[in-house]
Design an enzyme around this catalytic site. Structure first.
Site, PDB file in Angstrom:
ATOM      1  N   SER A 245       0.871  -1.182   0.000  1.00 52.80           N
ATOM      2  CA  SER A 245       0.000   0.000   0.000  1.00 52.80           C
ATOM      3  C   SER A 245       0.903   1.226   0.000  1.00 52.80           C
ATOM      4  CB  SER A 245      -0.854   0.000   1.271  1.00 52.80           C
ATOM      5  OG  SER A 245      -1.463   1.255   1.462  1.00 52.80           O
TER       6      SER A 245
ATOM      7  N   TYR B 174      -2.370  -1.240  10.410  1.00 49.03           N
ATOM      8  CA  TYR B 174      -2.365  -1.637   8.998  1.00 49.03           C
ATOM      9  C   TYR B 174      -1.052  -1.212   8.334  1.00 49.03           C
ATOM     10  CZ  TYR B 174      -3.965  -1.371   4.051  1.00 49.03           C
ATOM     11  OH  TYR B 174      -4.116  -1.494   2.688  1.00 49.03           O
TER      12      TYR B 174
HETATM   13  P1  NAD Z   1     -11.439  -6.165  -0.897  1.00 51.60           P
HETATM   14  O1  NAD Z   1     -12.223  -6.068   0.337  1.00 51.60           O
HETATM   15  O2  NAD Z   1     -12.173  -6.333  -2.167  1.00 51.60           O
HETATM   16  O3  NAD Z   1     -10.377  -7.330  -0.807  1.00 51.60           O
HETATM   17  C1  NAD Z   1      -9.810  -7.770   0.384  1.00 51.60           C
HETATM   18  C2  NAD Z   1      -9.990  -9.261   0.423  1.00 51.60           C
HETATM   19  O4  NAD Z   1      -9.193  -9.788   1.468  1.00 51.60           O
HETATM   20  C3  NAD Z   1     -11.402  -9.709   0.720  1.00 51.60           C
HETATM   21  O5  NAD Z   1     -12.161  -9.840  -0.460  1.00 51.60           O
HETATM   22  C4  NAD Z   1     -11.195 -11.054   1.396  1.00 51.60           C
HETATM   23  O6  NAD Z   1     -11.425 -12.104   0.503  1.00 51.60           O
HETATM   24  C5  NAD Z   1      -9.727 -11.058   1.755  1.00 51.60           C
HETATM   25  N1  NAD Z   1      -9.485 -11.384   3.158  1.00 51.60           N
HETATM   26  C6  NAD Z   1      -9.488 -10.564   4.230  1.00 51.60           C
HETATM   27  N2  NAD Z   1      -9.237 -11.277   5.356  1.00 51.60           N
HETATM   28  C7  NAD Z   1      -9.071 -12.566   4.966  1.00 51.60           C
HETATM   29  C8  NAD Z   1      -8.790 -13.773   5.656  1.00 51.60           C
HETATM   30  N3  NAD Z   1      -8.597 -13.807   6.983  1.00 51.60           N
HETATM   31  N4  NAD Z   1      -8.718 -14.914   4.931  1.00 51.60           N
HETATM   32  C9  NAD Z   1      -8.910 -14.914   3.592  1.00 51.60           C
HETATM   33  N5  NAD Z   1      -9.162 -13.802   2.890  1.00 51.60           N
HETATM   34  C10 NAD Z   1      -9.234 -12.646   3.572  1.00 51.60           C
HETATM   35  O7  NAD Z   1     -10.539  -4.837  -0.940  1.00 51.60           O
HETATM   36  P2  NAD Z   1      -9.262  -4.449  -1.832  1.00 51.60           P
HETATM   37  O8  NAD Z   1      -9.104  -3.000  -1.651  1.00 51.60           O
HETATM   38  O9  NAD Z   1      -9.348  -5.024  -3.178  1.00 51.60           O
HETATM   39  O10 NAD Z   1      -8.068  -5.134  -1.023  1.00 51.60           O
HETATM   40  C11 NAD Z   1      -7.096  -5.925  -1.626  1.00 51.60           C
HETATM   41  C12 NAD Z   1      -5.723  -5.574  -1.102  1.00 51.60           C
HETATM   42  O11 NAD Z   1      -5.379  -4.264  -1.531  1.00 51.60           O
HETATM   43  C13 NAD Z   1      -5.581  -5.580   0.416  1.00 51.60           C
HETATM   44  O12 NAD Z   1      -4.366  -6.212   0.765  1.00 51.60           O
HETATM   45  C14 NAD Z   1      -5.517  -4.107   0.748  1.00 51.60           C
HETATM   46  O13 NAD Z   1      -4.795  -3.865   1.933  1.00 51.60           O
HETATM   47  C15 NAD Z   1      -4.795  -3.568  -0.463  1.00 51.60           C
HETATM   48  N6  NAD Z   1      -4.963  -2.133  -0.658  1.00 51.60           N
HETATM   49  C16 NAD Z   1      -6.170  -1.598  -0.922  1.00 51.60           C
HETATM   50  C17 NAD Z   1      -6.282  -0.233  -1.087  1.00 51.60           C
HETATM   51  C18 NAD Z   1      -7.595   0.427  -1.382  1.00 51.60           C
HETATM   52  O14 NAD Z   1      -7.674   1.660  -1.327  1.00 51.60           O
HETATM   53  N7  NAD Z   1      -8.635  -0.316  -1.705  1.00 51.60           N
HETATM   54  C19 NAD Z   1      -5.145   0.585  -0.967  1.00 51.60           C
HETATM   55  C20 NAD Z   1      -3.916  -0.002  -0.701  1.00 51.60           C
HETATM   56  C21 NAD Z   1      -3.833  -1.365  -0.545  1.00 51.60           C
END
Ligand code: NAD
Ligand code: MG
Length: 296
Positions: free
Chosen positions: A189, A202
């Site tokens: 991130s 986080y």
């Molecule tokens: P999202 O909610 O669509 O995806 C996160 C996924 O993590 C969930 O769908 C779930 O399946 C999985 N997850 C969480 N806990 C879990 C567990 N204990 N076991 C199995 N699966 C689990 O949201 P996203 O934004 O697509 O997130 C994906 C990644 O991107 C994450 O690592 C997040 O930290 C990172 N990220 C997101 C953003 C943002 O702004 N959306 C920014 C920086 C980083």
């Protein structure tokens, strides 16, 4: 299909704040998001960059992981998707879209905080796809806090197991199965580099992931296994309305230089690049995709 290569003003290409107030409970779902995120369903076109490759994608039901799943399948990979059992409807949507296009999609729900499950997940992937070449770790949690008074050991333990331990467990389980051209991709991130005070737990895990990528890339280099990271800025996914307060959702992404959040489709090509042989001399790197906001 929309022509992704058509010249467009990137700042106004997708929805901008203010967004409607919306709050989700639990891990969140795509269906409750307004506006609906763009995961590339209508627009991503493959060109055979991952033909015959076998990928395990965690967090593959929604958001960034869903966009990666769509892109990898259209690039010719067969895919196994992991997600939490309560996310089955989101996962079913991805599977039915991609199976309808002729892709091989294996759905493997389960909780990554359970060490034994991580090993089982890799074995199930190998059994279903006939092996594994690409380990793409997108799953992650993001608790927000208003102060140190909120620090909760059980929450932090679970976060560490999800965001950090699973990287070790999955890599350890997958390594014996990797053949030539193996690639591991972890999801950091901009918080890895520029932490926000309300995301300190986080941010610590995301900083750890960037560090893990640099160390693990060196550990595995001589075996021909590449390890890289992707560091997204603000992206419009269920993680946000399920993790951050409503007032931040209204203005979400406004802080990026583009003045808007990214859509998952705008990130998936970075994962395709790191998975494909086009990036064969790249390992130990984390690519930032932040809508024009500098982080280094
Ligand atoms: P999202 O909610 O669509 O995806 C996160 C996924 O993590 C969930 O769908 C779930 O399946 C999985 N997850 C969480 N806990 C879990 C567990 N204990 N076991 C199995 N699966 C689990 O949201 P996203 O934004 O697509 O997130 C994906 C990644 O991107 C994450 O690592 C997040 O930290 C990172 N990220 C997101 C953003 C943002 O702004 N959306 C920014 C920086 C980083
Ligand atoms: Mg999800």
């Amino acid at each position: 299909m929309t022509d992704l290569s058509a010249p467009t003003n990137v700042a106004t290409k997708y929805p901008q704040p203010p967004f409607k107030k919306q709050q989700q409970s639990g891990v969140g779902t795509v269906s409750e998001m307004d506006p609906q995120p763009d995961h590339g369903e209508q627009s991503y076109r493959g060109s055979g960059k991952l033909t015959g490759r076998r990928a395990l994608i965690t967090g593959g039901d929604s958001g960034i992981g869903r966009a990666v799943a769509i892109a990898f399948a259209r690039e010719g990979a067969s895919i196994a998707l992991n997600y939490l059992p309560e996310e089955q409807p989101d996962a079913d949507e991805v599977a039915s879209l991609l199976r309808g296009e002729g892709a091989t999609v294996e759905l493997l729900p389960g909780d990554l905080t359970d060490e034994a499950f991580n090993a089982k997940l890799v074995e199930q992937t190998v059994a279903a796809l006939g092996g594994i070449d690409l380990l793409v770790m997108v799953a992650g949690g993001m608790p927000t806090v208003s102060g140190i008074e909120d620090f909760d050991t059980a929450t932090f333990d679970r976060l560490l197991r999800t965001n950090i331990h699973s990287l070790f467990w999955l890599t350890k389980a997958a390594k014996p199965h990797f053949g030539p051209g193996a690639s591991i991709i972890a999801t950091g991130s901009i918080q890895s580099f520029n932490p926000s005070p309300d995301l300190v737990e986080y941010a610590v895990t995301k900083a750890g992931i960037a560090n893990w990528v640099r160390a693990m890339a060196q550990q595995l280099a001589q075996e021909g296994i590449r390890v890289n990271g992707v560091a997204p800025g603000p992206f419009w996914t269920p993680l946000q309305p399920s993790s951050v307060p409503n007032d931040k959702i209204e203005s979400f992404g406004g802080e990026a230089a583009y003045g808007r959040p990214g859509q998952p489709v705008e990130l998936c090509s970075t994962y395709v690049y790191l998975a494909s042989q086009e990036s064969s001399y790249t390992s130990g790197e984390t690519i930032v995709v932040s809508g024009g906001t500098p982080v280094h």
